[in-house]
Scaffold this motif. Sequence first.
Motif, mmCIF file in Angstrom:
data_model
loop_
_atom_site.group_PDB
_atom_site.id
_atom_site.type_symbol
_atom_site.label_atom_id
_atom_site.label_comp_id
_atom_site.label_asym_id
_atom_site.label_seq_id
_atom_site.Cartn_x
_atom_site.Cartn_y
_atom_site.Cartn_z
ATOM 1 N N ILE A 217 -1.733 -5.436 2.455
ATOM 2 C CA ILE A 217 -2.024 -6.016 3.765
ATOM 3 C C ILE A 217 -2.557 -4.908 4.667
ATOM 4 N N PRO A 218 -3.781 -5.073 5.188
ATOM 5 C CA PRO A 218 -4.381 -3.978 5.980
ATOM 6 C C PRO A 218 -3.722 -3.835 7.346
ATOM 7 N N SER A 219 -3.952 -2.691 7.961
ATOM 8 C CA SER A 219 -3.439 -2.458 9.313
ATOM 9 C C SER A 219 -4.394 -3.076 10.338
ATOM 10 N N PHE A 220 -3.821 -3.792 11.293
ATOM 11 C CA PHE A 220 -4.608 -4.445 12.346
ATOM 12 C C PHE A 220 -4.577 -3.644 13.650
ATOM 13 N N TYR A 221 -4.208 -2.382 13.563
ATOM 14 C CA TYR A 221 -4.225 -1.522 14.743
ATOM 15 C C TYR A 221 -5.619 -0.954 14.951
#
Length: 733
Positions: A217-221
């Motif tokens: 799951i990628p980082s959404f920051y």
Amino acid sequence: MASFTTIWVCFVFTTELALPHVEAFCRFKNNHDQINVTCRKETKFPSGIPQNAFLIDLSHCKISSLQRKDLQSFSQLRIFRIAGSQLRTIENTTFDHNQQLNVLDLSRNSNINSDTTKTFICHLARMNRNVRELYLSVMNITTSDFYDIIRCLEKTQLTVLDLSSTIKGSLKNYTFSKMKSLRVLKLGSIYPVNLRALVNLTLLNTLRLSDTKLEEIPSFYDRDTNATLLPSLTALYLDANYIARLPSKSVGLDNLEFMSMRSNRLMRFTASDISTLSTKLNTLFFNTNKGIHIEECSFSESVTRLELRDCRIAFSRNVRTIFRTATHMTGLSLTKNTFDQSDDALGTIFHPMPNLTHLSLEYCSIKHIPDTTFQGLHRLIMLTLRGNRISKLSSKHFRDLHSLESLNLAENKLTMVYEDVIKSFPPSLKAVDFAQNPFVCTCDLLWFMKLFRGGRIVFLETDTNDAYKCYNPAEMAGKKLTSFEITDADCVHMSLGVKLIIMISGIVCFVALITLVVYRFRWYIGYGYFLLRARRREAMEVSGQTQYAYDAFVAYNKNDLTWVKDELLPLLEDEAHLRLCVHDRDWLCGRDVIDNIVQSIESSRKTLLIVSNAFAASQWCQLEMTLAQHRLLAEDRNALVLVLMEPIERRNVTPRLILQMRQQTYLEWTDDPVGQKLFWKKLLRSLKKQSGSIVHSSSVDRPKPEFSEDGIEPGCVDVDVSDRTPLSQRAHV
């Protein structure tokens, strides 16, 4: 997002609509004065559609072209769908007169030229300001045309945009940064994923990144501001990726409430993994994650809906506590997993979830439902047990289901639904499904039939062929339950008759079974009878009381009859004066064959077997040899002489024949005159000498054989065997 469900009901219009013609493949529904039209299999735009149509759905038709004249009269049109309809051309001004259009679905029309699609979308963006939802999945759009389309759409107020499987490769940074009104964005089949393309989508609440080859799951920051890129995101779809685990630290999805990770590679997760992802997460779809391992108490109080369909989980004593902390769960699907019936895990696994309203246990290999399974589920509205192996229901199963409205028990092994079970159904129950069960149509099914015809509860799938039919008894097999006519009075009169039929049937079955056993084991029964007779004769021989009617019983196949009549009998009977028993001549007519065989063997001092390929292949001849061998062992004396007429083919050789030939010296018939002379001497000596023990005698006790030059003991035969004139040419003695 507006949601409209297409219902296939033929609506009968009043004269106010004044329709001169209606297309054959179109269906109409008047939904609160909104005319919804759904057509299938059309090859051109259908005629006869009311001008005040609210929705027109032409999906899966074969319409190759759309023009302005097709739609210019539908001024109130809000929703238009033509997905998967093999469109090739579409006129730019097609929807210029449809200024109320909100939803346009052109998905799966990959035959439209990329430049044509771009020109049409840009014209639509300028002329139709009310379009809010645009579906362009699986379209043939080049990369350059795609970015031109996005620039055109930046001037609209789109809230939903579907681009699944349309764009190739990764997206550029800030691709959608000017489409600030977007709330739903579908970007399936793009890789690698570049989340910088989503900058400024502060209103986006639903994002689909399915089939994008994600391994985590990628980082959404936002790496520039360290703030989340999508602060309003509440629903995330990551289906059909390669994700094997949940993140161990926050990824900027603090407001996430819904997550779908179907068809990934999840191996295990815990409650802490879920809370790390988002403390607000309440709906999880983890379907088709094969072999997933779930830790104890993996779901917290925040989880209200969970799907674990087809995950190959074996629910047993070791995993029955996984829902212990899921006290607020309302919807649960465990379809296509398994429950271990041996440790009663099914009886307690749902107890921690008293708020359940929907429970699906389809195809879980359930054979038995413990009485405590649904204990305390007072709020359960829908229960699905389709496709299991349940053969019996109990009134205790439903006593706590006070709110149950829908019950599905189709495709099970139910043969009967008894009165106490019917009476235990809660008053709230509105629909049941018992289709595809092997019903036994007798009086015991009477209460179920009353429910079936009563009308208080709706039975699903009653119109489906063979959905409800009788499997037993035989005279009712295959008949639909609707044709099974039975009343209380019929059952009162039938009770005694049924008992009588059952009793008679039992007697008939018992007699048939005994007959079958006797027929199946008739050879062994014959053996037993022969053994008793042999023991009796053995006792008589010990006392000196045995009297034989024949010197030998000749066992042969009918194919060897000529040799027996022309060669064997003349020498042994006419010249050696032996008494022989030959079945063609000496057996009594009308007597059982086995009795004749046994009688012949017991009445003869020895048994002479004429073995040929025909003899070895004959079942009756094999029986004669078997009985003779049994006598050989039972009476403990050498009473068997074996003559081999010809080489035996491999396919005719039996284990008994091999055993006999290995354990006993046998005589071989030959066409050579000298050999025949030796053969007859040996045969006469074998038939005339006394029968000695084959068990108790030893090499010390036996007399040492004497041999002459021709290999035959001298002086043992006093019959002239040089004259081999056939029997037909001799005078009887």
